[in-house]
Enzyme design. Sequence first.
Site, short mmCIF file in Angstrom:
data_model
loop_
_atom_site.label_atom_id
_atom_site.label_comp_id
_atom_site.label_asym_id
_atom_site.label_seq_id
_atom_site.Cartn_x
_atom_site.Cartn_y
_atom_site.Cartn_z
N HIS A 86 0.87 -1.17 0.00
CA HIS A 86 0.00 0.00 0.00
C HIS A 86 0.91 1.22 0.00
O HIS A 86 2.15 1.08 -0.02
CB HIS A 86 -0.95 -0.04 1.21
CG HIS A 86 -0.25 -0.31 2.51
ND1 HIS A 86 0.64 0.57 3.08
CD2 HIS A 86 -0.29 -1.39 3.34
CE1 HIS A 86 1.10 0.06 4.21
NE2 HIS A 86 0.56 -1.13 4.39
N HIS A 112 4.11 1.27 2.20
CA HIS A 112 5.31 0.59 1.71
C HIS A 112 6.01 1.45 0.64
O HIS A 112 7.24 1.58 0.65
CB HIS A 112 4.94 -0.75 1.06
CG HIS A 112 4.38 -1.77 2.00
ND1 HIS A 112 3.06 -2.12 1.99
CD2 HIS A 112 4.98 -2.53 2.95
CE1 HIS A 112 2.86 -3.06 2.90
NE2 HIS A 112 4.01 -3.33 3.50
N ARG A 165 -3.54 -5.59 6.47
CA ARG A 165 -4.68 -6.26 7.10
C ARG A 165 -5.98 -5.48 6.94
O ARG A 165 -7.05 -6.04 7.12
CB ARG A 165 -4.39 -6.53 8.59
CG ARG A 165 -3.33 -7.58 8.79
CD ARG A 165 -3.21 -8.01 10.24
NE ARG A 165 -2.35 -9.18 10.36
CZ ARG A 165 -1.04 -9.14 10.56
NH1 ARG A 165 -0.43 -7.98 10.65
NH2 ARG A 165 -0.33 -10.25 10.64
#
Length: 275
Positions: A30, A33, A182
Amino acid sequence: MKICRTVEEFRRARPELGKLALVPTMGAFHEGHLSLMKKGKEVADSVAISIFVNPLQFAPTDDLANYPRQEEEDFAMAESVGVDAIFAPETASFTQGIKTTVSVGGVSRLWEGEHRPGHFDGVATIVSKLFLVTQPDIAIFGQKDFQQCAVIAQMVEDLNFPIQLQFEPTMREESGLAMSSRNEYFTPDQKAKACHLHDTLMSASTQIKESDQSISDILLSSQRSLTDHNFAPEYFAYVDPVTLEPKEHRISNGRLIVAARFHGVRLIDNIGVFL
Ligand code: PAF
């Protein structure tokens, strides 16, 4: 962009990379990163990433099998921000049969260490391996995993890894929710409501800064607020930013850290409280 599947391949590619920044990851990228990878480009000649969903840091009951995997998309995203090399070893070749554990004392025993026994041994072992294979000059990690940063800092100091560490601020959705792979488990409605975790941290921070309530009262009412919003908190603590020891009284650079489940998804977050 060079993609290396084995230790030998990366070792052969390493000399051409010059001063190297490494961003270790478990994939499912995402914006958070990507911002670490962009940072790498700023501070070194080349940036390498590792993508490895590390079985050593998941407990048998954890979400290893369901952990999001999207290798082709990840490769394309990494290439779009100018990543020079990827180390993406096969699980079998990298960790199967491993008999050595790197275990960091002190800081890794608390919080996540208590709730996820063995987790930080898995992280420290794999990060040591990644450091030894990729030989970076700089390694970049996100502060969303605040305790992980503290564990790795202790490890690098204790084992004299010749690596400069850089910890970058958490990237957030507009709602304040910390970006995390997550978050993909949530429905849009759940994701919108998950920002209450960050709201609670912010309001506890304001209370620490502006009220004379005791730390323990502030932490208790924060936990209650999470429970009222359907979170199941595992801990909500005010800690020293280096040792992660809990603090009962205000300090100049304390950290609020939290772990809570929301609709079955385990979330962690933290913010600095600077007086
Ligand atoms: O933060 C992560 O994604 C992982 O814990 C890490 C550092 C890549 C080790 O597997």
